[in-house]
Each structure stands twice: as structure tokens, then as C-alpha cells.
Design an enzyme around this catalytic site. Structure first.
Site, PDB file in Angstrom:
ATOM      1  N   LYS A 236       0.765  -1.234   0.122  1.00 20.06           N
ATOM      2  CA  LYS A 236      -0.348  -0.055   0.129  1.00 20.06           C
ATOM      3  C   LYS A 236       0.613   1.129   0.295  1.00 20.06           C
ATOM      4  O   LYS A 236       1.549   1.011   0.444  1.00 20.06           O
ATOM      5  CB  LYS A 236      -0.730  -0.057   1.098  1.00 20.06           C
ATOM      6  CG  LYS A 236      -1.755  -1.149   1.118  1.00 20.06           C
ATOM      7  CD  LYS A 236      -2.923  -1.023  -0.241  1.00 20.06           C
ATOM      8  CE  LYS A 236      -4.031  -2.090  -0.438  1.00 20.06           C
ATOM      9  NZ  LYS A 236      -3.362  -3.177  -0.955  1.00 20.06           N
ATOM     10  N   ASP A 237      -0.083   1.990  -0.647  1.00 21.95           N
ATOM     11  CA  ASP A 237       1.050   3.691  -0.618  1.00 21.95           C
ATOM     12  C   ASP A 237       1.521   4.206   0.723  1.00 21.95           C
ATOM     13  O   ASP A 237       0.700   3.973   1.825  1.00 21.95           O
ATOM     14  CB  ASP A 237      -0.195   4.257  -1.897  1.00 21.95           C
ATOM     15  CG  ASP A 237       1.011   5.765  -1.716  1.00 21.95           C
ATOM     16  OD1 ASP A 237       1.896   5.990  -1.920  1.00 21.95           O
ATOM     17  OD2 ASP A 237      -0.108   6.559  -2.239  1.00 21.95           O
TER      18      ASP A 237
END
Length: 751
Positions: A236-237
Site C-alpha cells: 500500500k501507498d
């Protein structure tokens, strides 16, 4: 740019702050030997959409302006598992099923056929003794399974009170037993795990402004577990609030819940037990909640645009994050060199000094030395011993091996990063093909197009088809992660668009919705459409291949488009396997158009640029108040929620409604909407001074210096005139600058 006495810590380690606002560097910061260095920043020039071949739209609806990712709290991502369940934290409790049984007093008579009564009595005496006593059991004649059974039975009876270990001495084997102590061997000290619970602990991790790798490292630190012990379905970012599943083997739930409370931006919850760990790619997709700030459209236009998106979908482009943060060396350029087998040029591109980099950093100095001399050992002398990044790893590998052994040196770069480079090229080709396909043939299937044979697998073609291969890749990457404990290539460093720090939209390894790679030896089977098939399919069924040696190309003009694009870089359609297996592309297929699912939206007003507009699932659980919607708010925002399958980009869905470039620099400019502009009208004045009148100025010079005919006096006068003109021009420049500051527009000088 941050100026003045502001020294900033970097990378691994904490940042100490002393009196006066100075920040000391933490462990691992890039630092030149001998002390601190000032914060330096030049915003890198970044790719725009046209340079990534992102050019077309589906709908003709009018677009509007809105700021994307103004704050990291404007971008929320929740994983959706293969059962299409959205990962939402709802509790932080130890499951009822997990109850470690209290250890009963051991029996006085031996309950184990493998242990005599004499040895059993010795074990009981050892438990009561204050001295360090050992009991040895002869197991020379035992098989490995029989020895394991003894260890397990002892663990079931005594739990952590006894430590057992097998000792091999030549031909003889013994099991040594000793009372648990801090000095005892840690082997077999795990607690008695409930039989009714699976040995893998699955849990949800909610995090803010942290990428998955950072989060895993921090969790590992407090749990005293290596980063490689963690399993996850996707990465995830950083610049977001995200919730995702992780798994660990036999870690007590209380440790997960209580030892991680020291982190304010990470929360663990929804603990369950399963027999198998998570594997990379084991998810359907993600649920997005995104706030766009300073939206300029009225609700009628907004509703029209979003209804169109709901009905027609968006072009499934690879977003700009796929191609790196720097226009100077985008990742696909490195990928091209790797695929061509030009490993030296690939290394040079990775190590190329960039204009935006701080020239005083050790890694920048090292790259400059390598570029000028090609001497990796000399370049490594500039590196701080704590510096950890892709470039330093590569330089050290070049210094260790022969300086021309580029293939071996590149092996030191984490495999996922090397795959990123070549997949970036695949993505660029795919983007260009889809743009030309839509521009030339529109949004209807044509003869020769490709569709998946098994429709049930359509949503998962870039997920399930790569799970098995990616599991092996994940284990390899984890080994590499344990060595360096951090991949620090271009991960995002800014918290929001208002920050003056370097904003890096690369999300190369950590893209917004990118859990799997498009390389698999077994891509899905496809069918080539005939004239009779056209009535049975729509544009939503059409797929286009990512180039590789194991894919089928459309049997129409699209195939020629692929040929022409690949030929520009010296490739053929077949993309034959390379001698270096790591850089061979087998290819895959990707949907041309994607439809966001469960799309909903609402408009919210707000007053301050950083007002909270969306609650995270964790904030909802702890009853944080829903953000207010003041009817008389100064600014308008649009909150959009939708689901996307893995490897589709939320920014590309938003692009379809906004009709503006999604690049970072575009939204940095848009994010200045709340700054107060200078509203005073510019005043244009015409100066009658000698500075703007050539004739008057010549007359002034004659009056001062006269008309001397003697050569020496003339030369002297010329020098004096030059001096006067210099003073005059300096004065004129100062006056002009002063007038600009006062909002006065001055006509150009005639001098």
C-alpha cells in the site's frame, strides 16, 4: 525550499531535536563526513500524462477542477479479499478461541513411554532446583519423527517451563532438557498453541502516512520479529490512510495489540486464525475513499460526470506512478536497456546524478564520481556506512565484483525493483496501444480483438494468475529485505501537497492499487473474435496483451501497432527469452476498460484547507465525529467512494471525470487555491527620467565629461562613462524591483 538553520534527519533512525529548533540526523541519514548539512530541494521535473501515452477519454462530459491528494488524509484505501469482503477494523480484542491453558502440575509418574521413571523423576527435581541442572535423554535409536514427538509431548506437558533441544555428538544423539531461563537456548520456547486455532495469525493493519515496508519494519522492531516473517496480499501507498491484511506464524494476539500501541499512526485489529499464511496477490482489489478539494463545478455537472463514469467506466491506463518520479530517468528507460541486454547502460541510468538531488549528499557525490571516473570503489569511499538505497547497493556490488560485471552487480538490487523497470516498459507500450486503439476504432469490439475464454476469471486475470509465481518472488524479496531492512528507492517523503519537502509520486514499488506484477508463465487463455462473435461481446470484455513471449496478439491492425512500437526499441513481437532469465517477459492480458463498482459520492463544504473530510475505518470504530458539512463553507469538495480490481489505478478513474492531468506538479499548482492573491491592479507609469530617454542620457554624459579630443583623456572618459553606466543600471534595477514589489509596472528602458 526550506532555508536557514533547519537540519533534517533522514531514513532509518529517529530524529532528535535540540534547543533552538535544530534537528539532528538519525541513524542512516545521508550525511557528509564531518557534520550536518542543510536541507536542499529542487522539485524534479516529472512526467505528464502525454509522455506516458495517456491521452484519450471515454466520455465527452465537461471536466472540472479539483485537487487530488492535497493531504494524505484525503486518500483512503481498504483491501478487498478474494471473498469480496472489505477490510475494515471493527475490534481490537483477543479472540475468545485463543486461550492459553494454565499449566497443570505435572504428574509424578511418567506419562511418556519414551522416558523412564528415573529420568522423569530427574526432570521433576530439575524443575524445583535453583541450580542450572540438565537432564539428558538418549535418542540415538530414534528417528527424526520420534524425536519431534518427544519434543512436542514435553512442550504440551511443561509448556515454556522446560527447554528441549537435540544434541548430536558423532553417532550419538541426545535430547537435553533444562529449566527455562534467559540464558537458555531459545529453541522450543514457544507457548502451547491452542489446537483449535490455526497456527497463522491474520490481522488487519490500519496505518497513516506509512508505506507497507515501513509499517512492517516498525512492527518487527517492537515484536522482535524479522520483516520477512510478515506475509501480506498487497503493498500500500504511503501518502494515504490504508487498511490491509497481514499474517504471522504463532504470534500471541496480545503482543500484536499491546506492543504496537506505541505507534500513533498504526493500529492492529480483527485478529483471526488460519491454517495458511497470506500470499502476495490474494485479494480481489481495493475500496477507495477519495476527497477532491476546491471543486469548481456545480452539482449538476458533478452528477453528470459521475453517472457517466458509473455507466461507461474509464480507460484502464497505467497511472503515472508506474513510471517513476523523475522525468530525467523514468523507470521505463531503465527497463528498455535491461530488455535490450545493455546492462552497462542500465547501471549508468540508475546511477545517473539528477539535477534535483542535493549535491552535498554522500550518495549524490558518489554518483558524480562514478559518472566521471567509472570507478565504483572510489565512489563508495564517499558513502556513509549507514546509507541504504538502491544506488548505494548497486555501487557497493560493482565495487565488490569486477567493475564491468554489470549483470552480477544488478543482482544485488532487490528483485521486485528490477521487475519494476521492465514492467514499466510493458506498461508504457500497453498505454500507447490502448490510446491508438480507441482513437482509431472507438469503443466497440472489432474482428480480431481478444477476450478471455473463462469469463469467471476476468476480474482476477492479473491477480490469481500470478499468485503462485509471486509467492516465490515474495520469499526472495523478503530475504533481500532482511539484508538491507529497507528498499528506499524513491519512496514518497512528503505528507501532503502543501509540504515544502520533496514530493515523490513515484509509488514505484508502492503504487496506489498495485499488488501483483504482470509477469506469469501461465497467462489466461484468450479467444480471437470473429464477425459472428461481435454481437456477444462488448468493449468491457476486450483485453489487450502486455508484450511477452507467451501471449497472443490481436489478429487485426492492433497487431501492427504493437510491431511498430516494439521495433522502435529493437524488439520483436515474440519478445524472445533472454540469456539472463530475470529479464525475460512472458506477458499477460489487461482489460481495456474498467468499471468502478459500488460507486457513490457526495459534495461537502469546508472552511480550512486541512479540514478533515473523510473518517478512516479506525476513526469510525473509536467514534471520531463525522466531518461537518457547513452550508456556508468557503470551499467545495467532492468525496468519491468506489471499488477497483487489483492493478487498476484510482487516479485514472478520477481523470475520466476531471479531464485534467493527474501529475503531481499540476495538483501542486491547483493546491494554491487558498492563498490570497494580490488583487491591486498594476499601475503602468511612463518615466520621463534620463534612464528611459536615450537623448537625455547622452546629453547628461556630455555635460559631465565634455568632448575631449586627446586619446588618453577620451579613454579615461570612456572608463568613467562605463563606471557611471554601471552605477546607473544598478540603480535602475533596484528601482524596478522596488516598483514590482509595489505592484507598479514599468515600461522597458530605452537605454
Amino acid at each position: 525550499m526550506n532555508r536557514g538553520n533547519n537540519f533534517r534527519g533522514n531514513r532509518r533512525g529517529g530524529r532528535g531535536r535540540g534547543r533552538g529548533g535544530f534537528r539532528g540526523r538519525g541513524r542512516g541519514g545521508n550525511r557528509e563526513k564531518g557534520g550536518f548539512q542543510s536541507n536542499f530541494h529542487i522539485q524534479p521535473e516529472k512526467l505528464c500524462e502525454t509522455e506516458a501515452c495517456i491521452t484519450e477519454y471515454i466520455s465527452s462530459c465537461e471536466g472540472f477542477s479539483g485537487v487530488l491528494k492535497s493531504c494524505y488524509s484525503d486518500f483512503h484505501v481498504n483491501e478487498i479479499n478474494l471473498n469480496k469482503e472489505v477490510g475494515v477494523i471493527t475490534n481490537q480484542q483477543i479472540p475468545e478461541a485463543f486461550k492459553l491453558k494454565k499449566l497443570e502440575k505435572p504428574p509424578t509418574e511418567t506419562p511418556m513411554a519414551q522416558i523412564s521413571q528415573e529420568k522423569w523423576d530427574a526432570i521433576l527435581v530439575m524443575l524445583e532446583s535453583k541450580d542450572e541442572v540438565k537432564v539428558e535423554l538418549d535418542v540415538t535409536e530414534f528417528t527424526k519423527d520420534q524425536r519431534s514427538e518427544v519434543h512436542q509431548q514435553l512442550k504440551d506437558i511443561f509448556r515454556e517451563k522446560i527447554v528441549s533441544s537435540t544434541v548430536v555428538d558423532g553417532e550419538s544423539k541426545t535430547i537435553q532438557l533444562q529449566k527455562f531461563s534467559k540464558n537458555a537456548s531459545m529453541r522450543n520456547q514457544s507457548v502451547q498453541w491452542p489446537k483449535e486455532c490455526g497456527e497463522y495469525v491474520h490481522f488487519l493493519l490500519s496505518k497513516e502516512n506509512l508505506d507497507t515496508m515501513d509499517a512492517v519494519m516498525k512492527l518487527g522492531n517492537v515484536l522482535h520479529i524479522k520483516s520477512s516473517a510478515f506475509n501480506y496480499a498487497g503493498v500500500k501507498d504511503r501518502r494515504a490512510k490504508t487498511t490491509q491484511w497481514l499474517s504471522l506464524r504463532k504470534v500471541e494476539p496480545w503482543k500484536l495489540l499491546f506492543k504496537t500501541k506505541c505507534y500513533k499512526n498504526m493500529h492492529v485489529g480483527n485478529i483471526t486464525f488460519k491454517d495458511k499464511p497470506l500470499k502476495l496477490g490474494q485479494l480481489w482489489g481495493n475500496r477507495f475513499k477519495i476527497a477532491l478539494r476546491n471543486v469548481t463545478a456545480d452539482e449538476t455537472l458533478i452528477n453528470t460526470a459521475l453517472e457517466s463514469l458509473k455507466e461507461k467506466g474509464f480507460i484502464n491506463y497505467y497511472g503515472l506512478q508506474r513510471f517513476g518520479n523523475d522525468k530525467e530517468v523514468p523507470t521505463f528507460k531503465i527497463g528498455i536497456k535491461l530488455l535490450q541486454g545493455n546492462f552497462k547502460e542500465a547501471v549508468n541510468l540508475i546511477l545517473k546524478p539528477k539535477k534535483c538531488e542535493n549535491p552535498t549528499l554522500d550518495i549524490t557525490l558518489a554518483k558524480i564520481i562514478y559518472e566521471e571516473s567509472g570507478n565504483a570503489k572510489k565512489a563508495c569511499e564517499k558513502l556513509n556506512r549507514h546509507t541504504s538505497c538502491i544506488e548505494s547497493t548497486l555501487l557497493q556490488a560493482l565495487a565488490k565484483h569486477a567493475s564491468t560485471d554489470y549483470v552480477t552487480a544488478l543482482e544485488a538490487v532487490p528483485r521486485n525493483t528490477r521487475l519494476l523497470y521492465i514492467h514499466s516498459y510493458q506498461s508504457l507500450v500497453w498505454n500507447e496501444v490502448v490510446s491508438k486503439r480507441i482513437k482509431q476504432f472507438g469503443l466497440l469490439p472489432i474482428v480480431g480483438d481478444l477476450v478471455l475464454i473463462e469469463e469467471d476469471n476476468a476480474d482476477q486475470m492479473e491477480t490469481n494468475s500470478t499468485v503462485e509465481s509471486n509467492c516465490n518472488e515474495q520469499s526472495k524479496d523478503k530475504e533481500e529485505l532482511d539484508k538491507s531492512e529497507k528498499e528506499s528507492m524513491n519512496t514518497e517523503t512528503a505528507t501532503d501537497l502543501n509540504a515544502e519537502e520533496k514530493i515523490n509520486e513515484t509509488e514505484t514499488i508502492v503504487a496506489e492499487n498495485e499488488e501483483t506484477e504482470e509477469m506469469t508463465d501461465n497467462p489466461p487463455k484468450v479467444k480471437i473474435l470473429t464477425e459472428d462473435d461481435l454481437k456477444n461481446y462488448t468493449i468491457f470484455d476486450i483485453v489487450l496483451p502486455l508484450p511477452g513471449h507467451n501471449v497472443i496478439y490481436p489478429n487485426n491492425e492492433i497487431k501492427k501497432i504493437y510491431e511498430d512500437i516494439l521495433a522502435r526499441h529493437g524488439f520483436r513481437l515474440e519478445m524472445p527469452k533472454q540469456k539472463v532469465k530475470s529479464y525475460s517477459l512472458s506477458g499477460n492480458y489487461r482489460k481495456l476498460i474498467e468499471l468502478p463498482q459500488d460507486l457513490e459520492w457526495k459534495c461537502i463544504k469546508y472552511n480550512q484547507p486541512r479540514d478533515l473530510l473523510i473518517r478512516s475505518d479506525f476513526e469510525e470504530m473509536i467514534k471520531i465525529k463525522e466531518p461537518e458539512d457547513p452550508k456556508d463553507g468557503k470551499f467545495n469538495s467532492l468525496v468519491v467512494k468506489f471499488n477497483l480490481v487489483s492493478s487498476s489505478y484510482a487516479t485514472m478513474a478520477l481523470r475520466e471525470i476531471l479531464k485534467i492531468d493527474t501529475s503531481t506538479q499540476t495538483h501542486i499548482k491547483l493546491n494554491k487555491y487558498h492563498e490570497t492573491p494580490n488583487t491591486e491592479p498594476a499601475k503602468e507609469v511612463t518615466s520621463n527620467s534620463l534612464l528611459t530617454d536615450k537623448d537625455k542620457f547622452e546629453a547628461f554624459k556630455m555635460a559631465v565629461f565634455g568632448d575631449n579630443e586627446v586619446e588618453d583623456e577620451e579613454n579615461s572618459s570612456k572608463r568613467k562613462i562605463d563606471e557611471v553606466e554601471t552605477v546607473v543600471f544598478k540603480k535602475m534595477k533596484v528601482e524596478d524591483e522596488k516598483k514590482k514589489d509595489e505592484g507598479i509596472k514599468t515600461q522597458a528602458s530605452l537605454v
